[in-house]
Design an enzyme around this catalytic site. Structure first.
Site, PDB file in Angstrom:
ATOM      1  N   ALA A 133    -111.556 -17.233 -22.922  1.00 32.08           N
ATOM      2  CA  ALA A 133    -111.162 -17.146 -24.329  1.00 32.08           C
ATOM      3  C   ALA A 133    -110.613 -15.757 -24.629  1.00 32.08           C
ATOM      4  O   ALA A 133    -111.279 -14.759 -24.389  1.00 32.08           O
ATOM      5  CB  ALA A 133    -112.356 -17.437 -25.229  1.00 32.08           C
ATOM      6  N   ASP A 134    -109.399 -15.712 -25.130  1.00 34.64           N
ATOM      7  CA  ASP A 134    -108.907 -14.426 -25.623  1.00 34.64           C
ATOM      8  C   ASP A 134    -109.211 -14.351 -27.117  1.00 34.64           C
ATOM      9  O   ASP A 134    -109.893 -15.220 -27.659  1.00 34.64           O
ATOM     10  CB  ASP A 134    -107.420 -14.239 -25.302  1.00 34.64           C
ATOM     11  CG  ASP A 134    -106.521 -15.274 -25.958  1.00 34.64           C
ATOM     12  OD1 ASP A 134    -105.353 -15.376 -25.558  1.00 34.64           O
ATOM     13  OD2 ASP A 134    -106.988 -15.986 -26.887  1.00 34.64           O
TER      14      ASP A 134
END
Lengths: 134, 314
Positions: free
Chosen positions: A87-88
């Protein structure tokens, strides 16, 4: 020479040294968070549970997997870090938005930034839901 | 598991004439890094690596060896080869790039130490030595699985953010923007009739906002996204909600399209102005690199197209 992890999946139990939750967030471009875990209030005897913990963790895991397009059989537990799953910062914000919709809560931006693991999210959700339930 | 990081004998065959190789088959160390000149006070250096172009398992293995144990652990903490690879390349890029500036004559990428400032922003921790005055080198990294980038300046605070042009949000863009962006930005997005263009504008706005917060270096909770507006009509500027009439002149922006596939947003602390407070364009040098293997100067080519802000490419 770093030893590659023996197991097929990255060991979720081997946490990096203190401080690296934040480094991990920075390296992946995710927002900086200054508290590794949002403080959870001490147990209240009058706590009304509107959502059981394992269920909450399950729901969070499902939303995370959906956002990150992970196969449903991917092991995601309370210990799983959002950043480690890929997840960014945009994913993290979308996940929080998904959690808001699923649980009908509103997450403050600074609380959202302190979420690093699935458990963090589940704890925060339970707290917010409890506030709502009375 | 990063399966190709098993210990294996090294067998490099560097094809690029920029690097002097004694032989095609390396069984020992990597060649020395080629030094580069520090950016001048007015310059910004952008370095990037395309993970898909780095295929050599022995090379990646050597990159891993440059990292201290805690960084290796951090890389291996990512789930899956692709994430681990881009995490590894991000650490390698920042270490090798800073080392190449030869700030301290014998700077080895391995020996660089990093720390955080009081707000949590990563910085180089220079060795304290007699007579050594550390340079005001500023850097910021951003990466996706398909691009790893590092921006470097002398003295100017810098924030960069990269994103694939075709990145799609899972949520509806306007619903997302209403929740997290400012009213002006929602209006701007809402006014775009074509959904494809709207998606791209959203991504541009997102990267610019990220770059700003990263440049500020005070953490996202000190500047939630709905407390500042990025205006990108003529030039790009940021306006904070607490002083709406006063366009914050301290920060300047560049928005680039890289290789036709990625947006790169750069936010810099403004150092000097031209006459009458007019901002000078950002002087940008962009290089595509594979650490220890090759560099390619790409500024001024089709690979780097300025799509926002005032930029001169060198």
């Amino acid at each position: 020479m770093a030893a590659a992890s023996a197991s097929s999946f990255t060991s979720l139990k081997s946490r990096p040294a203190p401080g690296l939750a934040t480094i991990a967030a920075v390296k992946s471009g995710a927002p900086l968070s200054f508290s590794f875990r949002r403080p959870v209030p001490a147990v209240s005897r009058l706590r009304i549970s509107c959502a059981a913990k394992p269920e909450t963790v399950e729901k969070v895991a499902k939303i995370v997997k959906k956002q990150l397009a992970l196969p449903t059989e991917t092991p995601v537990t309370g210990d799983s870090k959002f950043a480690a799953l890929g997840a960014d910062s945009l994913d993290t914000v979308e996940i929080v938005m998904g959690l808001e919709e699923e649980f009908d809560i509103s997450v403050e931006e600074d609380s959202a930034q302190s979420i690093a693991t699935v458990q963090d999210a589940a704890d925060l959700i339970e707290e917010l839901v409890q506030k709502k339930c009375g | 598991m990063l399966s190709f990081l098993r210990r294996s004998y090294l067998n490099f065959s560097f094809m690029n004439p920029h690097y002097c190789c004694l032989s095609r088959n390396f069984s020992a160390a990597l060649p020395p890094l080629l030094p580069v000149q520090l950016p001048s006070r007015m310059e910004t250096h952008l370095w990037y690596v395309v993970p898909d172009e780095v295929k050599s398992a022995p090379l990646l293995s050597k990159y891993m060896e440059l990292l201290p144990q805690y960084e290796r652990d951090h890389v291996l903490g990512f789930r899956g080869d692709q994430l681990q690879k881009s995490a590894l390349l991000a650490r390698t890029l920042v270490r090798t790039t800073i080392a190449r500036y030869q700030v301290d004559d014998h700077l080895d990428p391995r020996s660089l130490r990093f720390k955080r400032n009081i707000h949590g922003k990563p910085e180089v921790e220079w060795e304290t030595k007699d007579g050594f005055c550390p340079p005001p080198l500023q850097f910021n990294i951003s990466h996706t699985s398909s691009l790893v980038a590092c921006g470097v300046t002398m003295n100017s605070l810098i924030g960069i953010d990269v994103e694939e042009k075709r990145r799609r949000t899972k949520n509806n863009i306007l619903a997302f923007a209403k929740r997290y962006f400012t009213a002006h930005e929602v209006e701007h997005l809402n006014a775009i009739p074509d959904s494809e263009l709207q998606q791209q504008e959203f991504i541009k706005l997102w990267t610019l906002k990220e770059a700003y917060v990263k440049a500020l270096g005070k953490g996202f909770s000190s500047s939630p996204f709905n407390t500042f507006t990025i205006r990108a009509s003529s030039g790009i500027a940021v306006e904070t909600l607490d002083s709406p009439q006063n366009l914050t002149n301290n920060w300047q922006f560049a928005l680039l399209e890289l290789m036709g596939s990625h947006y790169v947003a750069i936010c810099l602390e403004r150092q000097e102005t031209g006459g009458a407070g007019k901002a000078l364009p950002i002087k940008l040098t962009a290089r595509k690199t594979i650490p220890f293997v090759e560099d390619e100067l790409v500024s001024g080519t089709n690979a780097v197209v300025t799509i926002g802000g005032s930029v001169t490419q060198f």
